[in-house]
Design an enzyme around this catalytic site. Sequence first.
Site, PDB file in Angstrom:
ATOM      1  N   CYS A 117      -4.770  -0.556  -7.222  1.00 24.20           N
ATOM      2  CA  CYS A 117      -3.623  -0.842  -6.335  1.00 24.20           C
ATOM      3  C   CYS A 117      -3.483  -2.329  -6.031  1.00 24.20           C
ATOM      4  CB  CYS A 117      -3.723  -0.016  -5.054  1.00 24.20           C
ATOM      5  SG  CYS A 117      -4.924  -0.576  -3.846  1.00 24.20           S
ATOM      6  N   CYS A 157      -3.411   7.560  -1.709  1.00 20.23           N
ATOM      7  CA  CYS A 157      -4.695   7.638  -2.414  1.00 20.23           C
ATOM      8  C   CYS A 157      -5.830   8.151  -1.539  1.00 20.23           C
ATOM      9  CB  CYS A 157      -5.092   6.272  -2.938  1.00 20.23           C
ATOM     10  SG  CYS A 157      -3.698   5.220  -3.280  1.00 20.23           S
ATOM     11  N   TYR A 160      -9.107   0.568  -5.330  1.00 23.83           N
ATOM     12  CA  TYR A 160      -8.688  -0.815  -5.090  1.00 23.83           C
ATOM     13  C   TYR A 160      -8.662  -1.634  -6.381  1.00 23.83           C
ATOM     14  CZ  TYR A 160      -8.555  -0.531   0.010  1.00 23.83           C
ATOM     15  OH  TYR A 160      -8.199  -0.243   1.294  1.00 23.83           O
ATOM     16  N   GLU A 183      -6.487  -5.287   4.372  1.00 25.11           N
ATOM     17  CA  GLU A 183      -6.922  -4.016   3.803  1.00 25.11           C
ATOM     18  C   GLU A 183      -7.903  -4.251   2.652  1.00 25.11           C
ATOM     19  OE1 GLU A 183      -3.899  -1.448   2.098  1.00 25.11           O
ATOM     20  OE2 GLU A 183      -4.594   0.123   3.446  1.00 25.11           O
ATOM     21  N   HIS A 243     -12.651   5.459  -3.252  1.00 27.91           N
ATOM     22  CA  HIS A 243     -11.618   4.576  -2.708  1.00 27.91           C
ATOM     23  C   HIS A 243     -11.857   3.122  -3.138  1.00 27.91           C
ATOM     24  CE1 HIS A 243      -7.926   4.601  -0.589  1.00 27.91           C
ATOM     25  NE2 HIS A 243      -8.295   3.706   0.299  1.00 27.91           N
ATOM     26  N   CYS A 263       0.861  -1.198   0.000  1.00 27.23           N
ATOM     27  CA  CYS A 263       0.000   0.000   0.000  1.00 27.23           C
ATOM     28  C   CYS A 263       0.884   1.230   0.000  1.00 27.23           C
ATOM     29  CB  CYS A 263      -0.890  -0.026   1.235  1.00 27.23           C
ATOM     30  SG  CYS A 263      -1.696   1.547   1.564  1.00 27.23           S
ATOM     31  N   GLU A 289       0.017   1.955   9.104  1.00 28.23           N
ATOM     32  CA  GLU A 289      -1.302   2.236   9.676  1.00 28.23           C
ATOM     33  C   GLU A 289      -1.115   2.921  11.026  1.00 28.23           C
ATOM     34  OE1 GLU A 289      -3.990   1.716   7.896  1.00 28.23           O
ATOM     35  OE2 GLU A 289      -2.988   0.577   6.318  1.00 28.23           O
ATOM     36  N   THR A 308      -4.148   4.935   7.221  1.00 25.82           N
ATOM     37  CA  THR A 308      -3.096   4.588   6.273  1.00 25.82           C
ATOM     38  C   THR A 308      -2.262   5.827   5.945  1.00 25.82           C
ATOM     39  OG1 THR A 308      -4.568   2.946   5.315  1.00 25.82           O
ATOM     40  CG2 THR A 308      -2.693   3.625   3.977  1.00 25.82           C
TER      41      THR A 308
HETATM   42 FE1  SF4 Z   1      -3.300   1.838  -0.032  1.00 31.87          FE
HETATM   43 FE2  SF4 Z   1      -4.673   0.960  -2.146  1.00 31.87          FE
HETATM   44 FE3  SF4 Z   1      -5.858   2.569  -0.335  1.00 31.87          FE
HETATM   45 FE4  SF4 Z   1      -3.967   3.481  -2.017  1.00 31.87          FE
HETATM   46  S1  SF4 Z   1      -6.014   2.686  -2.580  1.00 31.87           S
HETATM   47  S2  SF4 Z   1      -4.131   3.902   0.156  1.00 31.87           S
HETATM   48  S3  SF4 Z   1      -2.592   1.743  -2.150  1.00 31.87           S
HETATM   49  S4  SF4 Z   1      -5.074   0.491  -0.021  1.00 31.87           S
HETATM   50 FE    FE Z   2      -6.500   1.562   2.315  1.00 31.67          FE
END
Ligand code: SF4
Ligand code: FE
Length: 481
Positions: A298, A103, A295, A446, A291, A99, A256, A190
């Site tokens: 990422c 983001c 995902y 996550e 968000h 991660c 985290e 995060t």
């Molecule tokens: Fe982390 Fe993915 Fe959330 Fe970005 S979108 S903060 S890489 S979990």
């Molecule tokens: Fe996250």
Amino acid sequence: MPLKTPKEYLDSIKKEVNLYIFGEKVKKFWKHPIIRPSINTVMKIYELAQMKEYKDIMTTTSHLTGDIINRFTHIHQSVDDLIKKVKMLRLLGQQTACCFQRCVGFDTANALYSVTYEMDKKNKTNYHERFIKYWLEVQNQDLMVDGAMTDSKGDRGKRPNNQPDPDAYLHVVDESDDGIVVRGAKIHQTGFLNSHRAIIMPTLSLRKGEEEYAISFGVNTNEKGITQVYGRQSCDTRKMEENKLDIGNFKYGGQEIFVIFEDVFIPNDQIFMKGEIKFSGELVNRFAGFHRQSYGGCKVGVGDVLIGATALIAQYNGVEKASHIKDKLVEMIHLNETIFSCGIACSSLGFKRDAGNYEMDMLLANVCKQNVTRFPYEISRLAEDIAGGIICTMPSEADFNSDEIGPLVKKYLSTCNGVSVENRYKVLRFIENLSLGVAAVSYKTESMHGAGSPQAQRIMIARQAGLEKKIKLIKNILDIK
Ligand code: SF4
Ligand code: FE
């Protein structure tokens, strides 16, 4: 051009913060072996944005200033922007296998941009202008911003205003002409420590009588009254050992933070919502939607690396030609690309908000994240299947390199002619790390709970699905009146 170099980013976060890890205060957190990999990960974002070959994906033109900016500070202006965001996140997942933390604030900003506009239109407030002013500083200084949503929530069966402890949800405890004072905690944050700023949002849609909880504001992460406690993760102390191979992904990692706000003052010009309960749910949903779209990029990038590691270990083990191995790899790819398809699909069906920015399709973003709560687990199961039980039973790197026992360990860990036993050790540790160690936080836990636990997506899917329309379809075909 407001693009920070990795070094400028690193220097810019070297500040005093009130941080605890293992019960002790930490000074110079950027040097701490458990924390440093998470900083390396963020530095990678700044590094790629400097590179010509990634210019189109990592940077774009600000609609506010016309300057070239890091895409992580952009407000989406088209469907193409939404698609490029997902591609950028996949790229970063591929490059770091964890991660990369930047983001959350990106998604918060894109949600707030339209929600503040709509609040102003309805209530004649001036949040949108305030937010733009705040965000201009972010763009111009290439700042990393966290987005903080999840409260500690106390008794889950009770509303925020009925909690045994009123601080279970972050709220306003005092107010003056200049601003507000807030108290509470935001947990599972995060990248909070690595960020310059954070934007705080409510956790849930609020009701009449809960106005003090309907707040959103920007704050510096080292603001007076903020205490950070570093999150403990499985096998994290391996990062403190001398040997690095046992870590698995020894370069990069996530982060985290448990963040406590003890009477933090927030000046008026940093407040983007105060008491507008009717818009709290919209802010929560739009942020979560963005968000959940994230995902679809990422986790796919991280999946790419895990699939690569699994194919490589199959070669190292001499089983790459076995038909069931090939088929399992195809299954892993199929699952991974299905997630990506959802990320691209919800972006492709994006639409323009009244504020002028673009937003992903809410239903497909939720379908995307729902798949993310499952597929990485299956991909990881197949990786463990192919790698073998050795990922959990292998001696430590200290034994591997010991003068006394090392030669025998290496002899019995050797596989095919021409395969380096050390490389095999590295890949096995990487798979262990991503499936069961620290990196499993990024790839599995996550995936399950980040951007909302599975049930949160099912609620949104039920709301967005238009079941009544589907019933009409069958009634039409069968002439049911
Ligand atoms: Fe982390 Fe993915 Fe959330 Fe970005 S979108 S903060 S890489 S979990
Ligand atoms: Fe996250």
